[in-house]
Design a protein around this motif. Structure first.
Motif, short mmCIF file in Angstrom:
data_model
loop_
_atom_site.label_atom_id
_atom_site.label_comp_id
_atom_site.label_asym_id
_atom_site.label_seq_id
_atom_site.Cartn_x
_atom_site.Cartn_y
_atom_site.Cartn_z
N ASN A 1 0.82 -1.20 0.00
CA ASN A 1 0.00 0.00 0.00
C ASN A 1 0.86 1.25 0.00
OD1 ASN A 1 -2.37 -1.43 0.05
ND2 ASN A 1 -2.51 -1.42 2.27
N ALA A 2 0.28 2.33 -0.53
CA ALA A 2 0.98 3.61 -0.54
C ALA A 2 1.07 4.16 0.88
CB ALA A 2 0.23 4.59 -1.43
N LEU A 3 2.13 4.88 1.13
CA LEU A 3 2.35 5.55 2.41
C LEU A 3 1.25 6.59 2.62
CD1 LEU A 3 4.33 6.04 4.80
CD2 LEU A 3 5.46 7.72 3.33
N LYS A 4 0.72 6.66 3.83
CA LYS A 4 -0.35 7.63 4.15
C LYS A 4 0.23 8.74 5.02
CE LYS A 4 -4.12 4.35 3.83
NZ LYS A 4 -3.60 3.00 3.93
N CYS A 5 0.06 9.97 4.56
CA CYS A 5 0.57 11.14 5.28
C CYS A 5 -0.55 12.17 5.43
CB CYS A 5 1.71 11.79 4.51
SG CYS A 5 3.08 10.70 4.11
N PHE A 6 -0.44 13.01 6.44
CA PHE A 6 -1.35 14.13 6.56
C PHE A 6 -0.93 15.20 5.56
CE2 PHE A 6 -1.81 12.17 10.75
CZ PHE A 6 -3.19 12.06 10.80
N HIS A 7 -1.93 15.88 4.95
CA HIS A 7 -1.68 16.95 3.98
C HIS A 7 -2.44 18.18 4.44
CE1 HIS A 7 0.02 14.46 0.66
NE2 HIS A 7 -0.56 13.52 1.38
N CYS A 8 -1.72 19.19 4.92
CA CYS A 8 -2.37 20.43 5.35
C CYS A 8 -1.30 21.48 5.62
CB CYS A 8 -3.20 20.20 6.61
SG CYS A 8 -2.26 19.67 8.07
N ASN A 9 -1.75 22.70 5.83
CA ASN A 9 -0.85 23.77 6.29
C ASN A 9 -1.63 24.68 7.22
OD1 ASN A 9 -1.69 26.40 4.89
ND2 ASN A 9 -1.67 24.90 3.21
N ASN A 10 -0.94 25.29 8.16
CA ASN A 10 -1.65 26.09 9.15
C ASN A 10 -1.98 27.50 8.68
OD1 ASN A 10 1.04 26.92 9.39
ND2 ASN A 10 0.86 27.32 11.57
N LEU A 11 -1.58 27.87 7.48
CA LEU A 11 -2.02 29.15 6.92
C LEU A 11 -3.48 29.03 6.50
CD1 LEU A 11 -1.17 32.01 6.22
CD2 LEU A 11 -0.47 31.18 3.98
N ASP A 12 -3.84 27.88 5.90
CA ASP A 12 -5.22 27.63 5.50
C ASP A 12 -6.08 27.12 6.65
OD1 ASP A 12 -4.65 28.34 2.88
OD2 ASP A 12 -4.17 26.29 2.28
N ASN A 13 -5.48 26.37 7.58
CA ASN A 13 -6.24 25.79 8.69
C ASN A 13 -5.36 25.76 9.94
OD1 ASN A 13 -7.68 24.25 10.52
ND2 ASN A 13 -8.39 22.79 8.99
N PRO A 14 -5.64 26.60 10.92
CA PRO A 14 -4.83 26.65 12.14
C PRO A 14 -4.74 25.30 12.88
CG PRO A 14 -6.31 28.53 12.06
CD PRO A 14 -6.70 27.62 10.92
N ALA A 15 -5.68 24.40 12.66
CA ALA A 15 -5.65 23.09 13.32
C ALA A 15 -4.47 22.24 12.82
CB ALA A 15 -6.96 22.34 13.08
N CYS A 16 -3.80 22.68 11.77
CA CYS A 16 -2.63 21.98 11.22
C CYS A 16 -1.34 22.46 11.87
CB CYS A 16 -2.57 22.18 9.72
SG CYS A 16 -1.27 21.25 8.89
N GLY A 17 -1.42 23.41 12.78
CA GLY A 17 -0.23 24.04 13.34
C GLY A 17 0.51 23.23 14.38
N THR B 1 6.61 6.05 7.98
CA THR B 1 5.52 5.18 8.40
C THR B 1 4.21 5.95 8.29
OG1 THR B 1 5.82 5.82 10.72
CG2 THR B 1 6.94 3.82 9.99
N ASP B 2 3.11 5.23 8.11
CA ASP B 2 1.81 5.87 7.98
C ASP B 2 1.53 6.82 9.14
OD1 ASP B 2 1.31 4.47 5.66
OD2 ASP B 2 0.03 2.97 6.60
N TYR B 3 1.02 8.00 8.80
CA TYR B 3 0.57 9.02 9.76
C TYR B 3 1.70 9.62 10.60
CZ TYR B 3 -3.40 5.96 8.82
OH TYR B 3 -4.33 5.17 8.21
N CYS B 4 2.94 9.39 10.25
CA CYS B 4 4.05 9.81 11.11
C CYS B 4 4.28 11.32 11.13
CB CYS B 4 5.34 9.08 10.73
SG CYS B 4 5.91 9.40 9.05
N ASN B 5 3.72 12.07 10.20
CA ASN B 5 3.92 13.52 10.21
C ASN B 5 2.84 14.24 11.00
OD1 ASN B 5 1.91 13.13 8.25
ND2 ASN B 5 2.67 14.77 6.94
N HIS B 6 2.24 13.54 11.96
CA HIS B 6 1.19 14.14 12.78
C HIS B 6 1.75 15.02 13.89
CE1 HIS B 6 2.19 11.26 15.89
NE2 HIS B 6 1.29 11.80 16.67
N SER B 7 2.96 14.74 14.33
CA SER B 7 3.52 15.44 15.48
C SER B 7 4.36 16.62 15.05
CB SER B 7 4.38 14.45 16.27
OG SER B 7 5.14 15.12 17.25
N SER B 8 4.49 17.58 15.94
CA SER B 8 5.38 18.71 15.66
C SER B 8 6.83 18.28 15.69
CB SER B 8 5.15 19.83 16.67
OG SER B 8 3.86 20.34 16.50
N HIS B 9 7.10 17.11 16.26
CA HIS B 9 8.46 16.59 16.33
C HIS B 9 8.66 15.40 15.40
CE1 HIS B 9 9.12 19.17 19.72
NE2 HIS B 9 8.01 18.71 20.25
#
Length: 148
Positions: free
Chosen positions: A27-43, A118-126
């Motif tokens: 399966n393809a790697l799953k990552c979050f796609h967003c930026n906090n300029l468009d949506n502060p919840a991505c910050g 790994t899937d979903y690994c870009n969820h954290s600020s770290h």
């Protein structure tokens, strides 16, 4: 006869494990796609329940998840955050897992790019894997229970 049944059960587990691991790598790697300029919840205080991770376009071995942090010029108290898929080889920089600093062409700022695979690994600020906090908490609880 008992040994045949045990082999059948063990063989079933081996096939089950093979299918699970094979599915993970196909399966393809799953990552979050967003930026906090468009949506502060991505910050910095990311709210993953407001976003759906999306598969990267291509084979997992050609992509990593990335979290980019940079302070935009003129807004010193605000940190820009971008979460997305990253095609390996897109930039001339260190692409190993972990965080690396990069000067952005045409700007005076330096961005920090955190790569993970790994899937979903870009969820954290770290850019920690999503199970790291669960594992840490579980270890702490088990050590407290074990020592009492």
């Amino acid at each position: 006869m008992v040994h045949i049944c045990e082999m059948h059960i063990n063989g079933g587990w081996i096939i089950y494990l093979f299918v699970c691991f094979h599915t993970k790598f196909v399966n393809a790697l799953k990552c979050f796609h967003c930026n906090n300029l468009d949506n502060p919840a991505c910050g910095m205080y990311f709210k993953p329940y407001q976003f759906n991770a999306q598969p990267c376009n291509g084979k997992s071995e050609n992509f990593k998840c990335v979290l980019q942090r940079e302070p935009p010029k003129g807004r010193e108290d605000w940190v820009g955050i971008i979460r997305s898929c990253y095609k390996i080889g897109s930039l001339s920089m260190n692409e190993t897992n972990g965080c690396h600093r990069m000067r952005i062409a045409g700007f005076t700022t330096t961005a920090t790019l955190c790569f993970c695979d790994t899937d979903y690994c870009n969820h954290s600020s770290h850019s920690w894997p999503p199970y790291a906090s669960i594992t840490t908490l579980t270890s702490l609880v088990l050590s407290l229970v074990w020592n009492t």
